[in-house]
Motif scaffolding. Structure first.
Motif, PDB file in Angstrom:
ATOM      1  N   VAL A   2       0.855  -1.181   0.000  1.00  0.00           N
ATOM      2  CA  VAL A   2       0.000   0.000   0.000  1.00  0.00           C
ATOM      3  C   VAL A   2       0.892   1.231   0.000  1.00  0.00           C
ATOM      4  O   VAL A   2       1.813   1.333   0.805  1.00  0.00           O
ATOM      5  CB  VAL A   2      -0.934   0.024   1.221  1.00  0.00           C
ATOM      6  CG1 VAL A   2      -1.742   1.314   1.255  1.00  0.00           C
ATOM      7  CG2 VAL A   2      -1.860  -1.192   1.194  1.00  0.00           C
ATOM      8  N   GLN A   3       0.626   2.132  -0.897  1.00  0.00           N
ATOM      9  CA  GLN A   3       1.437   3.345  -1.020  1.00  0.00           C
ATOM     10  C   GLN A   3       0.578   4.593  -0.991  1.00  0.00           C
ATOM     11  O   GLN A   3      -0.563   4.581  -1.458  1.00  0.00           O
ATOM     12  CB  GLN A   3       2.226   3.323  -2.337  1.00  0.00           C
ATOM     13  CG  GLN A   3       3.321   2.293  -2.403  1.00  0.00           C
ATOM     14  CD  GLN A   3       4.126   2.417  -3.686  1.00  0.00           C
ATOM     15  OE1 GLN A   3       3.604   2.802  -4.715  1.00  0.00           O
ATOM     16  NE2 GLN A   3       5.397   2.089  -3.618  1.00  0.00           N
ATOM     17  N   LEU A   4       1.160   5.665  -0.442  1.00  0.00           N
ATOM     18  CA  LEU A   4       0.568   6.993  -0.497  1.00  0.00           C
ATOM     19  C   LEU A   4       1.505   7.875  -1.293  1.00  0.00           C
ATOM     20  O   LEU A   4       2.709   7.910  -1.018  1.00  0.00           O
ATOM     21  CB  LEU A   4       0.384   7.580   0.905  1.00  0.00           C
ATOM     22  CG  LEU A   4      -0.543   6.839   1.873  1.00  0.00           C
ATOM     23  CD1 LEU A   4      -0.577   7.571   3.210  1.00  0.00           C
ATOM     24  CD2 LEU A   4      -1.929   6.726   1.296  1.00  0.00           C
ATOM     25  N   MET A  34      -7.716   9.743   7.344  1.00  0.00           N
ATOM     26  CA  MET A  34      -6.603  10.238   6.528  1.00  0.00           C
ATOM     27  C   MET A  34      -6.207  11.600   7.070  1.00  0.00           C
ATOM     28  O   MET A  34      -7.069  12.355   7.558  1.00  0.00           O
ATOM     29  CB  MET A  34      -6.989  10.338   5.055  1.00  0.00           C
ATOM     30  CG  MET A  34      -7.443   9.029   4.447  1.00  0.00           C
ATOM     31  SD  MET A  34      -7.727   9.141   2.668  1.00  0.00           S
ATOM     32  CE  MET A  34      -6.041   8.993   2.051  1.00  0.00           C
ATOM     33  N   GLY A  35      -4.937  11.901   6.984  1.00  0.00           N
ATOM     34  CA  GLY A  35      -4.508  13.166   7.551  1.00  0.00           C
ATOM     35  C   GLY A  35      -3.267  13.719   6.894  1.00  0.00           C
ATOM     36  O   GLY A  35      -2.598  13.044   6.104  1.00  0.00           O
ATOM     37  N   GLY A  98      -4.937   5.472   7.868  1.00  0.00           N
ATOM     38  CA  GLY A  98      -5.199   4.242   8.591  1.00  0.00           C
ATOM     39  C   GLY A  98      -5.927   3.296   7.648  1.00  0.00           C
ATOM     40  O   GLY A  98      -7.070   3.549   7.287  1.00  0.00           O
ATOM     41  N   VAL A  99      -5.237   2.237   7.258  1.00  0.00           N
ATOM     42  CA  VAL A  99      -5.704   1.381   6.166  1.00  0.00           C
ATOM     43  C   VAL A  99      -6.060  -0.012   6.665  1.00  0.00           C
ATOM     44  O   VAL A  99      -5.389  -0.555   7.540  1.00  0.00           O
ATOM     45  CB  VAL A  99      -4.596   1.276   5.088  1.00  0.00           C
ATOM     46  CG1 VAL A  99      -4.961   0.259   4.029  1.00  0.00           C
ATOM     47  CG2 VAL A  99      -4.354   2.634   4.461  1.00  0.00           C
ATOM     48  N   LEU A 100      -7.093  -0.590   6.079  1.00  0.00           N
ATOM     49  CA  LEU A 100      -7.355  -2.030   6.190  1.00  0.00           C
ATOM     50  C   LEU A 100      -6.953  -2.609   4.839  1.00  0.00           C
ATOM     51  O   LEU A 100      -7.636  -2.401   3.837  1.00  0.00           O
ATOM     52  CB  LEU A 100      -8.825  -2.295   6.495  1.00  0.00           C
ATOM     53  CG  LEU A 100      -9.233  -3.786   6.528  1.00  0.00           C
ATOM     54  CD1 LEU A 100      -8.444  -4.535   7.597  1.00  0.00           C
ATOM     55  CD2 LEU A 100     -10.725  -3.946   6.766  1.00  0.00           C
ATOM     56  N   ARG A 110      -5.034  -6.645   7.193  1.00  0.00           N
ATOM     57  CA  ARG A 110      -5.002  -6.178   8.576  1.00  0.00           C
ATOM     58  C   ARG A 110      -4.990  -4.668   8.581  1.00  0.00           C
ATOM     59  O   ARG A 110      -4.799  -4.029   7.540  1.00  0.00           O
ATOM     60  CB  ARG A 110      -3.760  -6.710   9.300  1.00  0.00           C
ATOM     61  CG  ARG A 110      -2.435  -6.238   8.739  1.00  0.00           C
ATOM     62  CD  ARG A 110      -1.259  -6.795   9.533  1.00  0.00           C
ATOM     63  NE  ARG A 110       0.022  -6.379   8.992  1.00  0.00           N
ATOM     64  CZ  ARG A 110       0.635  -5.249   9.323  1.00  0.00           C
ATOM     65  NH1 ARG A 110       0.088  -4.422  10.198  1.00  0.00           N
ATOM     66  NH2 ARG A 110       1.812  -4.959   8.798  1.00  0.00           N
ATOM     67  N   SER A 111      -5.175  -4.099   9.747  1.00  0.00           N
ATOM     68  CA  SER A 111      -5.167  -2.642   9.891  1.00  0.00           C
ATOM     69  C   SER A 111      -3.755  -2.158  10.179  1.00  0.00           C
ATOM     70  O   SER A 111      -3.068  -2.705  11.037  1.00  0.00           O
ATOM     71  CB  SER A 111      -6.102  -2.212  11.026  1.00  0.00           C
ATOM     72  OG  SER A 111      -7.438  -2.537  10.732  1.00  0.00           O
ATOM     73  N   PHE A 112      -3.328  -1.105   9.471  1.00  0.00           N
ATOM     74  CA  PHE A 112      -2.010  -0.532   9.720  1.00  0.00           C
ATOM     75  C   PHE A 112      -1.983   0.900   9.191  1.00  0.00           C
ATOM     76  O   PHE A 112      -2.885   1.328   8.451  1.00  0.00           O
ATOM     77  CB  PHE A 112      -0.894  -1.354   9.073  1.00  0.00           C
ATOM     78  CG  PHE A 112      -1.038  -1.579   7.596  1.00  0.00           C
ATOM     79  CD1 PHE A 112      -1.799  -2.630   7.111  1.00  0.00           C
ATOM     80  CD2 PHE A 112      -0.397  -0.730   6.695  1.00  0.00           C
ATOM     81  CE1 PHE A 112      -1.925  -2.846   5.750  1.00  0.00           C
ATOM     82  CE2 PHE A 112      -0.518  -0.940   5.333  1.00  0.00           C
ATOM     83  CZ  PHE A 112      -1.287  -1.990   4.856  1.00  0.00           C
ATOM     84  N   GLU A 113      -0.932   1.627   9.595  1.00  0.00           N
ATOM     85  CA  GLU A 113      -0.762   3.014   9.166  1.00  0.00           C
ATOM     86  C   GLU A 113       0.219   3.089   7.999  1.00  0.00           C
ATOM     87  O   GLU A 113       1.196   2.345   7.948  1.00  0.00           O
ATOM     88  CB  GLU A 113      -0.191   3.858  10.313  1.00  0.00           C
ATOM     89  CG  GLU A 113      -1.213   4.603  11.119  1.00  0.00           C
ATOM     90  CD  GLU A 113      -0.563   5.641  12.023  1.00  0.00           C
ATOM     91  OE1 GLU A 113       0.274   5.260  12.854  1.00  0.00           O
ATOM     92  OE2 GLU A 113      -0.885   6.834  11.876  1.00  0.00           O
ATOM     93  N   VAL A 114      -0.050   3.989   7.099  1.00  0.00           N
ATOM     94  CA  VAL A 114       0.836   4.216   5.961  1.00  0.00           C
ATOM     95  C   VAL A 114       1.187   5.697   5.900  1.00  0.00           C
ATOM     96  O   VAL A 114       0.324   6.550   6.173  1.00  0.00           O
ATOM     97  CB  VAL A 114       0.169   3.813   4.628  1.00  0.00           C
ATOM     98  CG1 VAL A 114       1.162   3.930   3.490  1.00  0.00           C
ATOM     99  CG2 VAL A 114      -0.378   2.401   4.716  1.00  0.00           C
TER     100      VAL A 114
END
Length: 125
Positions: A2-4, A34-35, A98-100, A110-114
């Motif tokens: 997962v990328q931002l 999102m922030g 905060g991504v699922l 799973r849930s994690f931060e990117v």
């Protein structure tokens, strides 16, 4: 996985405006909050604004009335409209989500931060 990816930074004169964008891609089932955070030289990273999937927003006192955060849930994208920019807004702006989803191609959801790599905003006085 997962990328931002942020875009929209640059050089602007005090009083001017910029619009930042951040798009999420990869194996994503859903995105919660999102922030935007920023880090100025020699300072700690600080929250600028955040928005939940339901549209509830939160702003740092220093940007209230000048910045507006919004998001397009269908495109997994968050925006930051910055008006009346000040010299002290100069910083690297990072997107956060905060991504699922899947952290790697073979991992389970799973849930994690990117975090994004950041985009530089420079305001000249």
């Amino acid at each position: 996985q997962v990328q931002l990816v942020e875009s929209g930074g640059g050089l602007v004169q005090a009083g001017g405006s910029l619009r930042l964008s951040c798009g999420a891609s990869g194996s994503i089932l859903s995105i919660n909050t999102m922030g935007w955070y920023r880090q100025a030289p020699g300072k700690q990273r600080e929250l600028v604004a955040s928005i939940t999937s339901g549209g509830r927003t939160n702003y740092a006192d220093s940007v209230k009335g000048r910045f507006t955060i919004s998001r397009d849930n269908a495109k997994n994208t968050v925006f930051l409209q910055m008006n009346s920019l000040k010299f002290e807004d100069t910083a690297v702006y990072h997107c956060n989500a905060g991504v699922l989803g899947k952290a790697t191609p073979t991992s389970a959801y799973r849930s994690f931060e990117v975090w994004g790599q950041g985009t530089l905003v420079t305001v000249s006085s």
